[in-house]
Design an enzyme around this catalytic site. Structure first.
Site, mmCIF file in Angstrom:
data_model
loop_
_atom_site.group_PDB
_atom_site.id
_atom_site.type_symbol
_atom_site.label_atom_id
_atom_site.label_comp_id
_atom_site.label_asym_id
_atom_site.label_seq_id
_atom_site.Cartn_x
_atom_site.Cartn_y
_atom_site.Cartn_z
ATOM 1 N N CYS A 2 0.857 -1.189 0.000
ATOM 2 C CA CYS A 2 0.000 0.000 0.000
ATOM 3 C C CYS A 2 0.890 1.234 0.000
ATOM 4 C CB CYS A 2 -0.895 0.018 1.242
ATOM 5 S SG CYS A 2 -1.882 -1.479 1.464
ATOM 6 N N ARG A 33 1.404 1.675 -5.976
ATOM 7 C CA ARG A 33 1.587 0.766 -4.847
ATOM 8 C C ARG A 33 0.275 0.099 -4.431
ATOM 9 N NH1 ARG A 33 6.360 1.374 -2.264
ATOM 10 N NH2 ARG A 33 5.499 0.388 -0.418
ATOM 11 N N TRP A 88 -3.854 -1.676 -1.390
ATOM 12 C CA TRP A 88 -3.841 -2.904 -2.180
ATOM 13 C C TRP A 88 -4.324 -3.992 -1.247
ATOM 14 C CZ3 TRP A 88 0.215 -7.000 -2.896
ATOM 15 C CH2 TRP A 88 0.008 -7.761 -4.045
ATOM 16 N N ASN A 115 1.058 -0.142 5.886
ATOM 17 C CA ASN A 115 1.500 -0.929 4.732
ATOM 18 C C ASN A 115 2.192 -2.164 5.277
ATOM 19 O OD1 ASN A 115 2.471 -1.871 2.258
ATOM 20 N ND2 ASN A 115 4.332 -0.644 2.414
ATOM 21 N N GLY A 116 1.739 -3.341 4.849
ATOM 22 C CA GLY A 116 2.333 -4.578 5.334
ATOM 23 C C GLY A 116 1.271 -5.538 5.820
ATOM 24 N N GLU A 553 10.213 -13.302 -19.962
ATOM 25 C CA GLU A 553 9.906 -11.910 -19.619
ATOM 26 C C GLU A 553 8.805 -11.357 -20.522
ATOM 27 O OE1 GLU A 553 10.198 -7.971 -17.950
ATOM 28 O OE2 GLU A 553 10.586 -10.013 -17.233
ATOM 29 N N LYS A 557 5.124 -9.937 -19.310
ATOM 30 C CA LYS A 557 4.604 -8.599 -19.633
ATOM 31 C C LYS A 557 3.217 -8.700 -20.275
ATOM 32 C CE LYS A 557 7.635 -5.956 -18.038
ATOM 33 N NZ LYS A 557 7.664 -6.901 -16.921
ATOM 34 N N GLU A 560 0.540 -9.800 -17.624
ATOM 35 C CA GLU A 560 0.239 -8.873 -16.536
ATOM 36 C C GLU A 560 -0.375 -7.562 -17.022
ATOM 37 O OE1 GLU A 560 3.782 -8.117 -14.319
ATOM 38 O OE2 GLU A 560 4.740 -6.896 -15.858
ATOM 39 N N HIS A 576 8.409 -32.359 -25.993
ATOM 40 C CA HIS A 576 8.087 -32.931 -24.685
ATOM 41 C C HIS A 576 6.773 -32.402 -24.137
ATOM 42 C CE1 HIS A 576 11.976 -34.917 -24.472
ATOM 43 N NE2 HIS A 576 12.515 -33.781 -24.898
ATOM 44 N N LYS A 674 3.397 -2.641 -7.853
ATOM 45 C CA LYS A 674 4.728 -2.569 -8.445
ATOM 46 C C LYS A 674 5.765 -3.355 -7.656
ATOM 47 C CE LYS A 674 7.915 0.503 -10.649
ATOM 48 N NZ LYS A 674 7.737 -0.230 -11.888
#
Length: 679
Positions: A2, A33, A88, A115-116, A553, A557, A560, A576, A674
């Site tokens: 957050c 955040r 968040w 935050n946490g 990567e 991208k 997300e 395989h 982020k």
């Protein structure tokens, strides 16, 4: 994670409208955040009164709610304290009742933003409910606010000061956190604390400060023992009978040169981006720091004593000058931060190399590693991402899995921790695990002053500049270069690798111009996103060698940002399992740039086209071997270990255009933040 923001002004007349605007701007700068809800708490019209504004959604909606309210925005305050938060969700869904600031009771005797995660919140909630305290939200934070009230209520005859009360609260908590506490019992005071989550304080004055640091005030020895005796079935949470004495150095009132108190503003935030428009003078709190702001003074205390032979060690927190500019965290001519950050990569890779690469002498100098190079070279192994030039054994670990497996770490290991924010919870826990076992710990981070940059023995700042968009496009390419430069410097004692090393450094020199050339092809990538890839539900990306990482990567991208299922596949593993997915309806991107594995990737191309796939081929601009009629993304050719930087940029642009086409919020994708400061 957050975003926390608090604004404290002393002898500085501010009207309520200005205060609200400062709070909302601070939240907007930290919206990456967390952006499922936002709220502020400001001083009311009566002593001890608070007004709250909360909104489910983004800060823009909160601004609108404040503008539509009937509060007197012209009311002025000579001194005031206000707090704000963008969330968040971790405990309870986004809702007004779960939105911060959270209060201890209907009259808001204690108010908290957090935050946490408090991991023992459920147990605290149960104990407090048995003592008659009522809970409204599903959050862990509310238990902290109510605990503060409980401790205050338990001491009617001998009131402790705000700092000691918060210290008593913190000693009951488990988990990671950054808090800001405000209380009607302690008007115009604020207490902040951190453990595992970032927090910094900006200082703004009209005159020059007499000092550029703040001393830490240590508790007397008896306080280092348990402040709260063990609970029993009858006593519950007990309060210490007396407040501890302090062993002080000089506490810091921010006086002007003439020794008189001066008007001052303090800004508390999770990120420097929220502060830069007000001041560049900041200090970073460390784990277990408790900061108390009142009457223009800032005092820093410790939750626990730092002891060596039983003697407190003198410490202070330096007031640093931020290097970033406000323009760097604005969109400028671009529609989105992600788009801006993709286009900034020619400059950001130069900044990563600036002052470190001597192209004339083909020499790399990483000042942050200079004193430790011989130790790293003598290491048994390096635990991090690839380092092919050094011929030292390398292992790669995911921080989230590292501790679960209790990975064996030895004193002669070198452990490298890569984090854009420098505050990633899993990575910090892994770092501390390795420090306890005596390994040399190296940080590769973007954020100066972050936890990882402070707690590692040495390291490299990637200097990618501020990143506001969640996608971290610049960070990826700058981390790539920083790790490569690290490998180059470690290999300087090997004469047999001189030619290879020189080729790579020459490639680095050409890289910014080549990135610009890739960006020039943006329009054709937009056409691919709105044409061939439009309305697709899945996408496979495949490559070999260095380009497998590019595929991983790129797939990350795309999933997300555009919410399309995408998967990075090692081209050598097609037979395989993945080959079963291939038909004329499955979109495929195959990375087929020219390196030593080019013939093997050609074989993979033949396998998928034989199953009627119509792949998009990422290839070099001078490659004539690509079949005619094939859809291609052409990129310049460079040294094999640098090719991945040029190849990833089309993937970044594709993910951006796919998201924009579908109307998704590029900078704030759903369910993501982020940097993740909770496990």
């Amino acid at each position: 994670m957050c975003g926390i923001f608090a604004y404290c002004s002393y002898l500085q007349e501010k009207d309520r409208k200005t205060v609200c605007e400062i709070l909302c701007n601070g939240l907007a700068r930290q919206e990456y955040r967390g952006y499922d809800s936002a709220g502020i708490g400001i001083d009311g019209d009566k002593p001890g009164e608070m007004f709250f504004f909360k909104h489910v959604g983004k800060v823009a909606g909160l601004r609108k709610k404040i503008a539509e309210s009937d509060i007197d925005t012209s009311k002025t305050f000579l001194s005031q304290v206000s707090i704000a938060h963008t969330r968040w969700a971790t405990h309870g869904p986004p809702s007004i009742v779960n939105c911060h600031p959270l209060k201890s009771d209907p009259t808001a005797e204690f108010t908290v933003v957090h935050n946490g995660i408090v991991t023992n919140a459920a147990a605290l909630r149960l104990v407090l409910q048995k003592r008659g305290y009522k809970f409204e939200s599903e959050t862990d934070t509310e238990a902290v606010a109510i605990l503060a009230k409980y401790i205050y209520d338990s001491q009617p005859d001998k009131r402790m000061n705000f700092t000691e009360l918060v210290k008593t609260v913190l000693k009951e908590l488990e988990g990671s956190f950054a808090f800001v506490f405000k209380s009607s019992h302690y008007p115009n005071e604020v207490v902040t604390a951190r453990r595992g989550s970032p927090l910094l304080i900006g200082v703004k004055t009209e005159k020059k400060l007499k000092v550029d640091f703040v001393d830490v005030e240590f508790a007397a020895p008896e306080e280092s023992k348990n402040a709260i005796p063990p609970t029993s079935s009858t006593s519950g949470l007990l309060v210490p009978p007396t407040g501890p004495s302090l062993l002080r150095t000089q506490s810091r009132a921010f006086m002007s040169e003439d020794g008189m108190p001066q008007p001052i503003e303090f800004f508390v935030a999770s990120d420097a981006a929220a502060i830069i428009e007000h001041t560049k003078r900041v200090l970073y709190l460390e784990d277990d720091d408790i900061a108390h702001i009142a009457e223009g003074e800032l005092h820093i205390h410790r939750l626990r004593r730092n002891e060596e032979g039983g003697v407190p060690q003198a410490q202070h927190r330096t007031i640093e000058t931020l290097e970033i500019e406000l323009a760097e965290i604005m969109k400028g001519k671009f529609d989105h931060f992600m788009q801006k950050e993709i286009y900034e990569q020619p400059e950001s890779v130069v900044n990563t190399m600036r002052g470190r690469v001597n192209f004339d002498e083909h020499k790399i100098t990483l000042g942050g590693l200079r004193a430790y190079l011989n130790i790293i070279r003598r290491g048994r192994r390096i635990v991090f991402c690839a380092c092919e030039l050094t011929e030292i054994p390398v292992s790669v670990e995911l921080a989230s899995d590292f501790l679960d497996r209790k990975t064996p770490i030895f004193r002669d290991d070198v452990c490298v921790f890569v984090s854009q924010s420098g505050e990633t919870a899993d990575t910090i826990l892994a770092l501390r695990y390795c420090l306890e076992r005596g390994a040399l710990c190296v940080g590769v981070v973007n954020t100066v002053g972050s936890t990882i940059s402070r707690e590692t023995h040495c390291g490299v700042h990637i200097n990618a500049g501020p990143e506001i968009g969640v996608a971290s496009t610049k960070a990826y390419t700058s981390q790539y270069i920083a790790l490569l430069m690290m490998a180059l410097q470690l290999s300087e004692d090997r004469i047999s690798l001189t030619e290879r090393r020189n080729q790579i450094i020459d490639g680095l020199h050409k890289l910014p111009g080549q990135i610009k050339k890739v960006l020039d092809g943006d329009k054709s990538l937009q056409e691919l996103a709105t044409g061939v890839l439009a309305n697709q539900r899945s996408l496979l990306l495949m490559g070999r060698g260095y380009q497998y990482a590019t595929c991983l990567e790129g797939a990350l991208k795309i999933k997300e940002i555009s919410y399309m299922h995408s998967e990075g596949i090692l081209a050598g593993e097609l037979k395989h399992g993945p080959l079963a997915l291939i038909d004329e309806n499955m979109p495929v991107i195959i990375v087929m740039t020219q390196d030593s594995l080019y013939p093997k990737v050609q074989s993979a191309y033949a396998q998928i086209t034989a199953r009627k796939a119509q792949p998009i081929v990422v290839c070099n601009e001078d490659d004539d071997a690509i079949p005619k009629g094939c859809k291609t993304i052409r990129v310049p050719r460079t040294v094999d270990c640098l090719q991945g930087i040029l190849n990833i940029i089309p993937m970044q642009l594709l993910s951006y255009h796919l998201a924009v086409k579908n109307g998704f919020d590029v900078d704030f994708p759903r369910n993501l933040a982020k940097s993740v400061t909770t496990e």
